[in-house]
Design an enzyme around this catalytic site. Structure first.
Site, PDB file in Angstrom:
ATOM      1  N   THR A  28       0.845  -1.198   0.000  1.00 52.08           N
ATOM      2  CA  THR A  28       0.000   0.000   0.000  1.00 52.08           C
ATOM      3  C   THR A  28       0.878   1.246   0.000  1.00 52.08           C
ATOM      4  O   THR A  28       1.943   1.233   0.635  1.00 52.08           O
ATOM      5  CB  THR A  28      -0.896  -0.001   1.260  1.00 52.08           C
ATOM      6  OG1 THR A  28      -1.742  -1.149   1.203  1.00 52.08           O
ATOM      7  CG2 THR A  28      -1.755   1.250   1.335  1.00 52.08           C
ATOM      8  N   ASP A  83       6.253  -4.119  -1.104  1.00 52.40           N
ATOM      9  CA  ASP A  83       5.626  -2.991  -0.411  1.00 52.40           C
ATOM     10  C   ASP A  83       6.620  -1.841  -0.270  1.00 52.40           C
ATOM     11  O   ASP A  83       7.813  -1.986  -0.576  1.00 52.40           O
ATOM     12  CB  ASP A  83       5.144  -3.454   0.982  1.00 52.40           C
ATOM     13  CG  ASP A  83       4.031  -2.562   1.541  1.00 52.40           C
ATOM     14  OD1 ASP A  83       3.401  -2.954   2.543  1.00 52.40           O
ATOM     15  OD2 ASP A  83       3.788  -1.479   0.964  1.00 52.40           O
ATOM     16  N   GLY A  84       6.107  -0.720   0.176  1.00 50.80           N
ATOM     17  CA  GLY A  84       6.957   0.434   0.452  1.00 50.80           C
ATOM     18  C   GLY A  84       7.310   0.463   1.933  1.00 50.80           C
ATOM     19  O   GLY A  84       7.017  -0.490   2.667  1.00 50.80           O
ATOM     20  N   LYS A  96       6.783   1.081   9.064  1.00 44.44           N
ATOM     21  CA  LYS A  96       5.722   1.186   8.074  1.00 44.44           C
ATOM     22  C   LYS A  96       4.453   1.684   8.756  1.00 44.44           C
ATOM     23  O   LYS A  96       4.399   1.749   9.984  1.00 44.44           O
ATOM     24  CB  LYS A  96       5.471  -0.190   7.438  1.00 44.44           C
ATOM     25  CG  LYS A  96       6.552  -0.532   6.395  1.00 44.44           C
ATOM     26  CD  LYS A  96       6.399  -1.930   5.844  1.00 44.44           C
ATOM     27  CE  LYS A  96       5.061  -2.093   5.177  1.00 44.44           C
ATOM     28  NZ  LYS A  96       4.751  -1.013   4.204  1.00 44.44           N
ATOM     29  N   GLY A  99       0.832   4.987   5.679  1.00 41.49           N
ATOM     30  CA  GLY A  99      -0.403   4.981   4.895  1.00 41.49           C
ATOM     31  C   GLY A  99      -1.568   4.334   5.633  1.00 41.49           C
ATOM     32  O   GLY A  99      -2.647   4.169   5.075  1.00 41.49           O
ATOM     33  N   GLU A 105      -0.865  -5.230   6.135  1.00 43.16           N
ATOM     34  CA  GLU A 105       0.435  -5.392   5.491  1.00 43.16           C
ATOM     35  C   GLU A 105       1.272  -6.424   6.227  1.00 43.16           C
ATOM     36  O   GLU A 105       1.843  -7.334   5.630  1.00 43.16           O
ATOM     37  CB  GLU A 105       1.193  -4.065   5.463  1.00 43.16           C
ATOM     38  CG  GLU A 105       0.645  -3.056   4.480  1.00 43.16           C
ATOM     39  CD  GLU A 105       1.328  -1.714   4.598  1.00 43.16           C
ATOM     40  OE1 GLU A 105       1.918  -1.428   5.662  1.00 43.16           O
ATOM     41  OE2 GLU A 105       1.271  -0.944   3.624  1.00 43.16           O
ATOM     42  N   LYS A 123      14.347   7.402   2.449  1.00 42.65           N
ATOM     43  CA  LYS A 123      13.789   6.523   3.488  1.00 42.65           C
ATOM     44  C   LYS A 123      14.897   5.761   4.238  1.00 42.65           C
ATOM     45  O   LYS A 123      14.652   5.199   5.301  1.00 42.65           O
ATOM     46  CB  LYS A 123      12.824   5.515   2.868  1.00 42.65           C
ATOM     47  CG  LYS A 123      11.731   6.115   1.969  1.00 42.65           C
ATOM     48  CD  LYS A 123      10.648   6.752   2.773  1.00 42.65           C
ATOM     49  CE  LYS A 123       9.487   7.228   1.920  1.00 42.65           C
ATOM     50  NZ  LYS A 123       8.642   6.161   1.380  1.00 42.65           N
TER      51      LYS A 123
HETATM   52  O1  DER Z   1       1.743   2.679   5.090  1.00 47.68           O
HETATM   53  C1  DER Z   1       2.628   1.967   4.646  1.00 47.68           C
HETATM   54  O2  DER Z   1       3.129   1.026   5.284  1.00 47.68           O
HETATM   55  C2  DER Z   1       3.224   2.345   3.316  1.00 47.68           C
HETATM   56  O3  DER Z   1       3.788   1.201   2.713  1.00 47.68           O
HETATM   57  C3  DER Z   1       4.301   3.378   3.586  1.00 47.68           C
HETATM   58  O4  DER Z   1       5.134   2.838   4.535  1.00 47.68           O
HETATM   59  C4  DER Z   1       5.075   3.772   2.340  1.00 47.68           C
HETATM   60  O5  DER Z   1       4.271   4.622   1.634  1.00 47.68           O
HETATM   61  P1  DER Z   1       4.846   5.553   0.481  1.00 47.68           P
HETATM   62  O6  DER Z   1       5.397   4.609  -0.578  1.00 47.68           O
HETATM   63  O7  DER Z   1       3.626   6.294   0.032  1.00 47.68           O
HETATM   64  O8  DER Z   1       5.905   6.437   1.081  1.00 47.68           O
END
Ligand code: DER
Length: 225
Positions: A28, A83-84, A96, A99, A105, A123
């Site tokens: 997400t 994931d991000g 994390k 979001g 997640e 990051k």
């Molecule tokens: O909410 C989350 O865990 C998202 O993965 C966040 O950690 C990274 O969101 P971004 O790619 O919009 O910076």
């Protein structure tokens, strides 16, 4: 390269890890957004995979891009999740939850044999904590948790709001953003927070990421295993 260009590059690079007939977990956030867009294109070109999503937001993007998804209950393991993250430290521990999707997640990503994290270079940090740590709590008695965290660590916490209202997660919980400033031992803190009555999950993803893919402002991409 702009933020968006870096994220787009990361999305395209990460899409190459998704092979035909894979069972994958999709994260997400705004970086993963570009992966989802790329996957939509590749699905049109014949790529076949089965996805499990980590949020309603991601499910909606998949629908928009003409892709379907299944419930995690229909699989035993996922081969891969992407994931991000909000922060990545030198050991590959993550913060994390920026979001708001950290609970689903972490559940989905714990079911994956491999977790790939895609981040822009900002990051990457030496020590976690500059980013406020999201802690997901049951709505009942949330103030007890707030007070317990603030007194135990002598820090400030803030109940997350969105559009001027208290934020409710996909699973109808609250999020406390906790301003630790520095988290030298993410594993210990994660364990300690889990012992507090009312804490559902934390945004500390420790010993979960297998590969960190970083996009740099000069357009280069580095991979840390
Ligand atoms: O909410 C989350 O865990 C998202 O993965 C966040 O950690 C990274 O969101 P971004 O790619 O919009 O910076």
């Amino acid at each position: 390269f702009t933020q968006d260009e870096i994220k787009q590059q990361l999305g395209i690079y990460a899409a190459d890890f998704i092979k035909n007939d894979m069972l994958i977990g999709l994260g997400t956030g705004t970086t993963v957004y570009y992966l989802l867009k790329e996957l939509g294109k590749r699905k049109q070109q014949g790529l076949n995979f089965t996805a499990v999503c980590t949020s309603l937001q991601t499910q909606n993007i998949l629908k928009e891009e003409g892709m379907n998804f299944i419930s995690l209950d229909y699989v035993d393991r996922l081969q891969l999740a992407i994931d991000g993250a909000d922060e990545v430290d030198e050991n590959g521990s993550l913060i994390k939850g920026g979001g708001g999707a950290l609970l689903q997640e972490k559940i989905v990503e714990a079911a994956a044999d491999e977790l790939i994290i895609i981040v822009d270079e900002k990051k990457n940090v030496k020590t976690l904590g500059a980013f406020p740590l999201p802690v997901e709590v049951i709505t009942f008695g949330w103030k007890q948790v707030k007070q317990k965290i603030e007194s135990a660590y002598n820090i400030k916490t803030r109940l997350r709001e969105k559009d001027g209202k208290v934020y409710l997660t996909d699973h109808q919980h609250y999020i406390l953003d906790c301003f630790f400033n520095t988290i030298p031992d993410p594993g210990q803190l994660n364990n300690d927070l889990h012992l507090m009555p009312g804490v559902v999950e934390t945004g500390l993803f420790v010993d979960m990421a297998n590969k960190i893919i970083t996009g740099h402002s000069d357009g280069s991409i580095t991979v840390r295993d």
